[in-house]
Design an enzyme around this catalytic site. Structure first.
Site, PDB file in Angstrom:
ATOM      1  CG  ASP A 121      -2.209   1.441   1.368  1.00  0.00           C
ATOM      2  OD1 ASP A 121      -2.347   1.873   0.599  1.00  0.00           O
ATOM      3  OD2 ASP A 121      -2.137   1.562   3.051  1.00  0.00           O
TER       4      ASP A 121
ATOM      5  CG  ASP B 262      -3.632   4.493  -2.396  1.00  0.00           C
ATOM      6  OD1 ASP B 262      -2.524   4.109  -1.769  1.00  0.00           O
ATOM      7  OD2 ASP B 262      -4.642   4.995  -1.478  1.00  0.00           O
TER       8      ASP B 262
END
Length: 497
Positions: free
Chosen positions: A95, A282
């Site tokens: 992430d 992201d």
């Protein structure tokens, strides 16, 4: 930060790891997306970024190392790492929207989630170093708490020594119970790391494990291909992109934040970001999240269902003519709504709460709703004036957009039969356009045994100075191979293959 990740069941197969051209790969399978999980995940991710953003004011692979990724329903990607000596394996989300590494601890006694996932056992590792400092991380769908520990972490063929990570002892949210991953490996900057712990890429660089100070993502969006993608530390795999990467500098460390320009619908400007918007790249966000003023225009162009805002329609009906006349008279768009008395004015710009207010705020805040609707209408009308549209056409267009606002849950449905006729959507980054075709920005999800098509765009409003803001998630990264260069603090994009 993990909150928006889709929590659905996933069947995955772990094949033998092998090395080829300096890359280490693991084959994984994937399963279809469901609408309920998409709604929950999108809402939680939006809550996380809203809270945190408002608080915080190349060539061949060489000696790089690849981490195989599973395509978590074209919305979530994960792989396997090892912690300790001998390595204890954990499935983790990679992430770029967070910076800590955490996995469940064997000392997690009172959270049901821990019983369904692999747990780290420090006594079984000869390289474990005690730390013990307590910590807590809050996500949109819940929180995790535990304590810091230190041990070797194996990422592909690389072994990072003495990496500080979190052993979780409490994972109270039902999201963690249902999750098909054990933990999370954050790839953001140290600035957003809980406890100021260096992220794992920083440790790799410090220990001389990477030829280049970069890591790169290839997210495989091919529904027929069981290979979910690849994360490479130290370089790139030239087999997964075509042409050269276009690089843009990181403008604010923490998240991987860059500057982007206008968004184009079928080649035409949407106007709102023509003078620039911030964007966060992201890997942990499923969709593309952006200002609702633009998302409403996208919804209209692709025929997406939306929510009707009576406040918006009222503004267009009662003030539309006046707004158009003021714009024609060269009144600053930022001052139009305050001059007609629909927004407060602080001396430099109109004060509104963003379009999200229109679909989520209560009737008790009616003045804020009207202000937000006016600010949207100004953008839409100004954009139509640039196209030399007539007054009647401008008013009709704005009224139609009032019926295309994204729902509070974030998703907007489209007709699966109309995908072939939908327009291309293009982002402007570093002076170049990055185009997404309908097949790339429309997600197919399962609902009650039926296939539904969902727009890859969701509403997300962050006010200045941090906004307007876009989150370029997996929909964008799936189309464009992405290089995160922490040596020169820049991000590169090239067309994925």
């Amino acid at each position: 930060m993990m909150a928006k990740k889709l929590i659905v069941s996933l069947l995955w197969l772990w094949a033998l790891s092998y090395s080829c051209e300096g890359l280490s790969r693991i084959s994984l399978s994937k399963k279809k997306l469901d609408l309920h999980s998409l709604r929950a995940a999108s809402s939680a991710r939006r809550q996380h970024f809203s809270k945190n953003l408002l608080v915080s004011d190349s060539g061949s692979v060489g000696e790089s190392d690849a981490i195989p990724l599973s395509n978590y329903l074209d919305a979530q990607y994960f792989g396997v790492i090892g912690i300790g000596t001998p390595p204890q394996n954990f499935t983790v989300i990679f992430d770029t929207g967070s910076s800590n590494l955490w996995v469940p601890s064997v000392k997690c006694y009172f959270s049901v989630a821990c019983y369904f996932h692999h747990k780290y056992k420090s006594k079984k590792s000869s390289t474990y170093i005690q730390n013990g400092e307590s910590c807590k991380i809050t996500y949109g769908s819940g929180s995790i708490s535990g304590f810091f520990s230190q041990d070797n972490v194996q990422v592909g063929d690389l072994t990072v020594t003495d990496q500080v990570f979190i052993e979780t002892t409490r994972e109270p949210s039902i999201s963690f119970v249902l999750a098909k991953f054990d933990g999370l490996l954050g790839l953001g900057y140290p600035e957003i790391s809980v406890g100021d712990v260096p992220p794992i890429w920083y440790s790799m660089a410090e220990q001389g494990l990477m030829e280049k100070k970069v890591f790169s993502f290839w997210l495989n969006r091919d529904e027929e291909n069981v290979n979910g993608g690849e994360l490479v530390f130290g370089g790139v795999d030239s087999k997964h992109f075509t042409g050269q990467h276009t690089y843009v500098n990181v403008t604010q460390k923490g998240y991987w934040q860059i500057e982007m320009g206008d968004l184009l619908v079928d080649g035409y400007s949407t106007g709102f970001c023509a003078d620039g918007c911030a964007a966060i790249v992201d890997s942990g966000t499923s969709l593309l999240a952006g200002p609702t003023t633009i998302v409403a225009q996208v919804n209209h162009a692709i025929g997406a269902e939306g929510v009707v805002s009576e406040e918006c329609k009222e503004v267009v009906k009662e003030y539309g003519d006046v707004i158009i006349e003021m714009l024609i008279a060269q009144t600053s768009p930022a001052k139009v709504c305050s001059k007609i008395g629909l927004c407060a004015f602080d001396g430099s710009h109109s004060v509104g709460n963003g379009i999200e207010s229109v679909v989520e705020m209560t009737k008790e805040k009616g003045s804020d709703l009207i202000c937000a609707a006016c600010e949207m209408a100004v953008v839409w009308m100004e954009n139509q004036l640039r196209e030399n549209a007539t007054k009647d056409r401008i008013l009709a267009y704005a009224n139609q957009l009032c019926e295309k606002l994204p729902s509070p849950m974030g998703e907007s449905t489209v007709s699966c039969n109309e995908i072939g006729s939908m327009p291309d959507i293009a982002f402007t980054i570093a002076g170049k356009t990055f185009t997404l075709t309908p097949d790339q920005y429309v997600l197919k999800v399962e609902e009650s045994g039926q296939t539904m098509c969902i727009s890859g765009f969701m509403a997300f409003d962050i006010p200045a100075p941090r906004g307007p803001l876009w989150i370029l998630g997996d929909v964008f990264m799936g189309a464009y191979h992405t290089v995160f260069d922490f040596g020169d603090d820049k991000i590169g994009f090239a067309k994925s293959v």
